[in-house]
Write a protein that holds these residues in place. Structure first.
Motif, PDB file in Angstrom:
ATOM      1  N   MET A   1       0.844  -1.180   0.000  1.00 39.20           N
ATOM      2  CA  MET A   1       0.000   0.000   0.000  1.00 39.20           C
ATOM      3  C   MET A   1       0.889   1.243   0.000  1.00 39.20           C
ATOM      4  SD  MET A   1      -2.894   1.299   2.722  1.00 39.20           S
ATOM      5  CE  MET A   1      -2.043   0.639   4.101  1.00 39.20           C
ATOM      6  N   LEU A   2       0.626   2.155  -0.900  1.00 42.55           N
ATOM      7  CA  LEU A   2       1.364   3.399  -1.009  1.00 42.55           C
ATOM      8  C   LEU A   2       0.851   4.392   0.026  1.00 42.55           C
ATOM      9  CD1 LEU A   2       3.485   4.887  -2.779  1.00 42.55           C
ATOM     10  CD2 LEU A   2       1.555   5.817  -4.044  1.00 42.55           C
ATOM     11  N   LEU A   3       1.775   4.953   0.798  1.00 46.99           N
ATOM     12  CA  LEU A   3       1.449   5.953   1.807  1.00 46.99           C
ATOM     13  C   LEU A   3       2.136   7.249   1.412  1.00 46.99           C
ATOM     14  CD1 LEU A   3       2.240   3.703   4.874  1.00 46.99           C
ATOM     15  CD2 LEU A   3      -0.033   4.284   4.034  1.00 46.99           C
ATOM     16  N   SER A   4       1.455   8.365   1.586  1.00 45.35           N
ATOM     17  CA  SER A   4       2.054   9.647   1.219  1.00 45.35           C
ATOM     18  C   SER A   4       1.523  10.744   2.133  1.00 45.35           C
ATOM     19  CB  SER A   4       1.722   9.980  -0.245  1.00 45.35           C
ATOM     20  OG  SER A   4       2.297  11.200  -0.618  1.00 45.35           O
ATOM     21  N   ARG A   5       2.425  11.621   2.521  1.00 46.56           N
ATOM     22  CA  ARG A   5       2.035  12.772   3.340  1.00 46.56           C
ATOM     23  C   ARG A   5       2.895  13.956   2.933  1.00 46.56           C
ATOM     24  NH1 ARG A   5       1.604  11.366   9.386  1.00 46.56           N
ATOM     25  NH2 ARG A   5      -0.213  10.275   8.580  1.00 46.56           N
ATOM     26  N   GLN A   6       2.283  15.120   2.829  1.00 43.71           N
ATOM     27  CA  GLN A   6       2.979  16.329   2.392  1.00 43.71           C
ATOM     28  C   GLN A   6       2.742  17.458   3.380  1.00 43.71           C
ATOM     29  OE1 GLN A   6       2.464  17.633  -1.721  1.00 43.71           O
ATOM     30  NE2 GLN A   6       2.146  19.711  -0.990  1.00 43.71           N
ATOM     31  N   ARG A   7       3.751  18.308   3.496  1.00 47.30           N
ATOM     32  CA  ARG A   7       3.605  19.517   4.311  1.00 47.30           C
ATOM     33  C   ARG A   7       4.427  20.628   3.680  1.00 47.30           C
ATOM     34  NH1 ARG A   7       4.949  20.253  10.741  1.00 47.30           N
ATOM     35  NH2 ARG A   7       4.588  22.481  10.773  1.00 47.30           N
ATOM     36  N   ARG A   8       3.892  21.836   3.728  1.00 52.20           N
ATOM     37  CA  ARG A   8       4.595  23.011   3.206  1.00 52.20           C
ATOM     38  C   ARG A   8       5.300  23.717   4.358  1.00 52.20           C
ATOM     39  NH1 ARG A   8       3.693  23.674  -1.768  1.00 52.20           N
ATOM     40  NH2 ARG A   8       4.336  25.840  -1.905  1.00 52.20           N
ATOM     41  N   PHE A   9       6.448  24.319   4.035  1.00 52.30           N
ATOM     42  CA  PHE A   9       7.250  25.001   5.036  1.00 52.30           C
ATOM     43  C   PHE A   9       7.669  26.369   4.517  1.00 52.30           C
ATOM     44  CE2 PHE A   9       7.768  20.523   5.882  1.00 52.30           C
ATOM     45  CZ  PHE A   9       7.628  20.453   7.261  1.00 52.30           C
ATOM     46  N   PRO A  10       7.788  27.348   5.422  1.00 51.53           N
ATOM     47  CA  PRO A  10       8.227  28.681   5.005  1.00 51.53           C
ATOM     48  C   PRO A  10       9.728  28.688   4.700  1.00 51.53           C
ATOM     49  CG  PRO A  10       7.985  28.612   7.376  1.00 51.53           C
ATOM     50  CD  PRO A  10       7.493  27.278   6.849  1.00 51.53           C
ATOM     51  N   ARG A  11      10.144  29.681   3.961  1.00 55.64           N
ATOM     52  CA  ARG A  11      11.553  29.859   3.610  1.00 55.64           C
ATOM     53  C   ARG A  11      12.290  30.473   4.806  1.00 55.64           C
ATOM     54  NH1 ARG A  11      14.857  34.044   0.970  1.00 55.64           N
ATOM     55  NH2 ARG A  11      16.425  32.971  -0.295  1.00 55.64           N
ATOM     56  N   THR A  12      12.577  29.627   5.784  1.00 54.91           N
ATOM     57  CA  THR A  12      13.311  30.039   6.968  1.00 54.91           C
ATOM     58  C   THR A  12      14.112  28.857   7.486  1.00 54.91           C
ATOM     59  OG1 THR A  12      13.118  30.764   9.269  1.00 54.91           O
ATOM     60  CG2 THR A  12      11.235  29.625   8.355  1.00 54.91           C
ATOM     61  N   ARG A  13      15.285  29.126   8.023  1.00 55.03           N
ATOM     62  CA  ARG A  13      16.131  28.049   8.555  1.00 55.03           C
ATOM     63  C   ARG A  13      15.454  27.299   9.701  1.00 55.03           C
ATOM     64  NH1 ARG A  13      22.001  28.289   7.367  1.00 55.03           N
ATOM     65  NH2 ARG A  13      22.212  29.865   5.758  1.00 55.03           N
TER      66      ARG A  13
END
Length: 137
Positions: A1-13
């Motif tokens: 079964m294919l599992l996938s999770r995504q999250r966006r992050f700001p341009r900061t260290r």
């Protein structure tokens, strides 16, 4: 079964350790407990490279974690024009080793172009057969 999770992050260290934590917590939840140091380093290097070379000001990058049987894929997508370069390194260089490290740790590595930007990805094979959270394989 294919599992996938995504999250966006700001341009900061400050987003780099948060991205590492997101990836490791996701993989642990899915039952992937091996090679955590390798995953941590690959996420660190790919997200740092996106921040330094790929993400335009006031934009974000996306981290995608994919589990596919015994394989884990880490993807970092940005919208910048920069293209990853694997530089020749002098033995005493203080920087520029990120992609060398990713290529040494990952079982596969590549770049997929988009308009705009690209996705830089690494695949790591887990040493034993993955078992889902219900114990199935």
């Amino acid at each position: 079964m294919l599992l996938s999770r995504q999250r966006r992050f700001p341009r900061t260290r400050h987003s780099v350790p948060i991205a590492r934590r997101f990836a490791l917590e996701t993989l642990t939840e899915w039952g992937y407990r091996e090679r955590q140091d390798d995953v941590r380093l690959c996420v660190s290097e790919l997200t740092t490279n996106a921040l330094l070379h790929g993400v335009p000001p006031r934009r974000e990058y996306a981290l995608v974690v994919v589990g596919d049987g015994p394989f884990v894929r880490i993807e970092v997508r940005d919208s910048g024009a920069g293209w990853p370069q694997v530089p020749r390194m002098a033995p005493d260089s203080c920087g520029g080793r990120g992609l060398h490290l990713v290529m040494a740790l990952a079982d596969d590595f590549g770049v997929t172009p988009h308009d705009p930007g690209k996705t830089v990805w690494a695949v790591l094979k887990m040493d034993s057969q993955w078992k889902g959270s219900d114990g199935s394989s």
